[in-house]
Design an enzyme around this catalytic site. Structure first.
Site, short mmCIF file in Angstrom:
data_model
loop_
_atom_site.label_atom_id
_atom_site.label_comp_id
_atom_site.label_asym_id
_atom_site.label_seq_id
_atom_site.Cartn_x
_atom_site.Cartn_y
_atom_site.Cartn_z
N ASN A 93 -59.58 54.58 0.32
CA ASN A 93 -60.28 55.03 1.52
C ASN A 93 -60.66 56.50 1.37
O ASN A 93 -60.81 56.99 0.27
CB ASN A 93 -59.48 54.74 2.80
CG ASN A 93 -60.38 54.34 3.94
OD1 ASN A 93 -61.33 55.04 4.29
ND2 ASN A 93 -60.09 53.20 4.56
N ARG A 94 -60.80 57.23 2.49
CA ARG A 94 -61.48 58.53 2.46
C ARG A 94 -60.54 59.71 2.67
O ARG A 94 -59.56 59.62 3.42
CB ARG A 94 -62.58 58.55 3.53
CG ARG A 94 -63.69 57.53 3.27
CD ARG A 94 -64.60 57.37 4.46
NE ARG A 94 -65.70 56.46 4.17
CZ ARG A 94 -65.62 55.13 4.29
NH1 ARG A 94 -64.50 54.56 4.71
NH2 ARG A 94 -66.67 54.37 4.01
N HIS A 119 -61.98 56.44 -2.27
CA HIS A 119 -61.29 55.62 -3.28
C HIS A 119 -60.93 56.40 -4.54
O HIS A 119 -61.04 55.90 -5.66
CB HIS A 119 -62.12 54.40 -3.63
CG HIS A 119 -62.36 53.47 -2.49
ND1 HIS A 119 -61.43 53.27 -1.49
CD2 HIS A 119 -63.42 52.66 -2.18
CE1 HIS A 119 -61.90 52.39 -0.61
NE2 HIS A 119 -63.10 52.01 -1.01
N HIS A 192 -59.63 45.82 -3.29
CA HIS A 192 -60.93 45.81 -2.61
C HIS A 192 -61.67 44.50 -2.85
O HIS A 192 -62.86 44.50 -3.20
CB HIS A 192 -61.77 47.00 -3.07
CG HIS A 192 -62.75 47.48 -2.04
ND1 HIS A 192 -63.68 46.66 -1.44
CD2 HIS A 192 -62.93 48.71 -1.49
CE1 HIS A 192 -64.41 47.35 -0.59
NE2 HIS A 192 -63.96 48.61 -0.59
N GLN A 292 -57.78 48.04 6.68
CA GLN A 292 -59.21 48.35 6.80
C GLN A 292 -59.98 47.03 6.84
O GLN A 292 -59.98 46.27 5.87
CB GLN A 292 -59.68 49.20 5.62
CG GLN A 292 -61.09 49.74 5.77
CD GLN A 292 -61.13 51.02 6.60
OE1 GLN A 292 -60.09 51.58 6.96
NE2 GLN A 292 -62.32 51.51 6.88
N GLU A 316 -58.28 45.19 3.62
CA GLU A 316 -57.67 46.15 2.71
C GLU A 316 -56.41 46.73 3.35
O GLU A 316 -56.48 47.52 4.28
CB GLU A 316 -58.66 47.26 2.39
CG GLU A 316 -59.95 46.78 1.75
CD GLU A 316 -61.01 47.86 1.76
OE1 GLU A 316 -60.83 48.88 1.04
OE2 GLU A 316 -62.00 47.72 2.51
#
Length: 354
Positions: A93-94, A119, A192, A292, A316
């Protein structure tokens, strides 16, 4: 290094085989592993420690691949396909602006998504060749991410294990993650895979029935970075506490949202998605605090994908996005002497009733 070539063995109830799957442009060999248990077949590759296929029956008894994937290696080398089915990290993720501080030190990760690091940066774990070995009922893949890799501190040793087990008599895929470090760092690992449960693989997922055991979510800004708040899903498009079609409240651009799970346990599902036409249901169990839910609206199908549906969904399992910059989120800090462990179970089932 390749351990096996065109070999197979029975590990308990599960048959595990391996074959040469080609080479990267720099000559590194890549392998494809096949795990079989009754009606469930899972294929993984050590390029990106990724899921290539999960083959499960529909209500008519026809077996099909329920994840988007490709029959050969080359398409995964294209940037747009590089995370498909892969293990992503060192931080899934971010991370906002690709920056975070840890023990008074500032770290910068390459930006690759709307001004943020996604990622793990431009060359994440999804683009690495992992070292594989067959274990009981599956395959383990290992990777050493050196100190400074993509800007992250510490030499990180990671193992991801894919095994098939029985969950209430149904064959299921278990993904276990383990990581250690020689220097304080941050870790967030997930898979993912893009799922499509339809019979043909060409049908959209928007009429699939989704349920997520989460009363709260983490709102985001325009670049998908959490605001830091943890808010109720009640009266929002993110309320899946009662099962309903994905299309009922879907935002214009689809879903790309982290949910704060009500509990993270290993005994019962945290989420499930059901395709009513095919009869397939996918359940997920995790010990992670977040999930997610990603439902992109593909403008065109991924060229050559085995399951080239016009849409797909991702479940996720993870810690929350941008956790290194949010002290009120569950911590993603890993220190020397500690062991990061995580487990996720994907359970495909089928309802044979029409």
């Amino acid at each position: 290094m390749s351990l096996l070539f065109c070999t197979a063995r029975l590990t308990g109830e599960v048959v595990v085989s391996s074959e040469n799957w080609g080479h990267l442009p720099d000559g590194q060999p890549v392998e494809l592993f096949t795990l079989r248990d009754g009606s469930l077949t899972v294929q993984t590759s050590n390029y990106g420690a990724r899921i290539v296929a999960i083959r499960a029956p529909d209500r008519s008894g026809r077996t099909g691949n329920i994840v988007l994937g490709f029959p050969n290696l080359e398409p995964y080398l294209e940037p747009r396909n590089s995370v498909m089915g892969a293990t992503v990290g060192r931080f899934a993720n971010r991370i906002a602006h690709g920056r975070f501080s840890l023990d008074g030190m500032e770290y910068t990760i390459p930006i690759n998504n709307n001004g943020n690091a996604l990622h793990g940066g431009t060359v994440g774990f999804n683009k690495k060749v992992w070292s594989p070995r067959i274990v009981k009922d599956g395959v383990e893949m290992s990777l050493v991410s050196p100190d400074g890799d993509m800007g992250f501190p510490g030499s990180l040793s990671v193992q991801v294990t894919f095994t098939l087990v029985r969950y209430r008599h149904n064959p299921a895929l278990v993904i276990q993650y383990r990581a250690t470090t020689d220097r304080t760092t941050v870790v967030n690992l997930t898979n993912h895979a893009y799922f499509n449960l339809s019979m043909s693989g060409q049908e959209p997922v928007f009429e699939d029935i989704a349920w997520i055991d989460a009363a709260h979510y983490t709102p985001t800004d325009a670049t998908s970075i959490p605001t830091g708040q943890i808010e109720s899903v009640h009266d929002t498009a993110f309320d899946f506490t009662t099962p309903h079609p994905i299309a009922d409240k879907i935002p214009e651009l689809g879903y790309d949202q982290n949910f704060a799970l009500n509990s993270h346990r290993r005994s019962s599902p945290n989420a499930e998605v059901r395709d009513q036409k095919s009869g397939r249901t996918l359940q997920v169990i995790t010990d992670q605090p977040g999930l997610q839910f990603y439902v992109p609206r593909f403008p065109t199908p991924p060229a050559g994908a085995q399951r080239a549906g016009i849409a797909a969904f991702c479940l996720e399992t993870q810690h929350f996005p941008d956790s290194p910059n949010r002290t009120n989120f569950p911590t993603t800090t890993l220190r020397p002497g500690q062991i990061f462990r995580s487990q996720t179970v994907y359970i495909p089932t089928v309802d044979t009733k029409h």
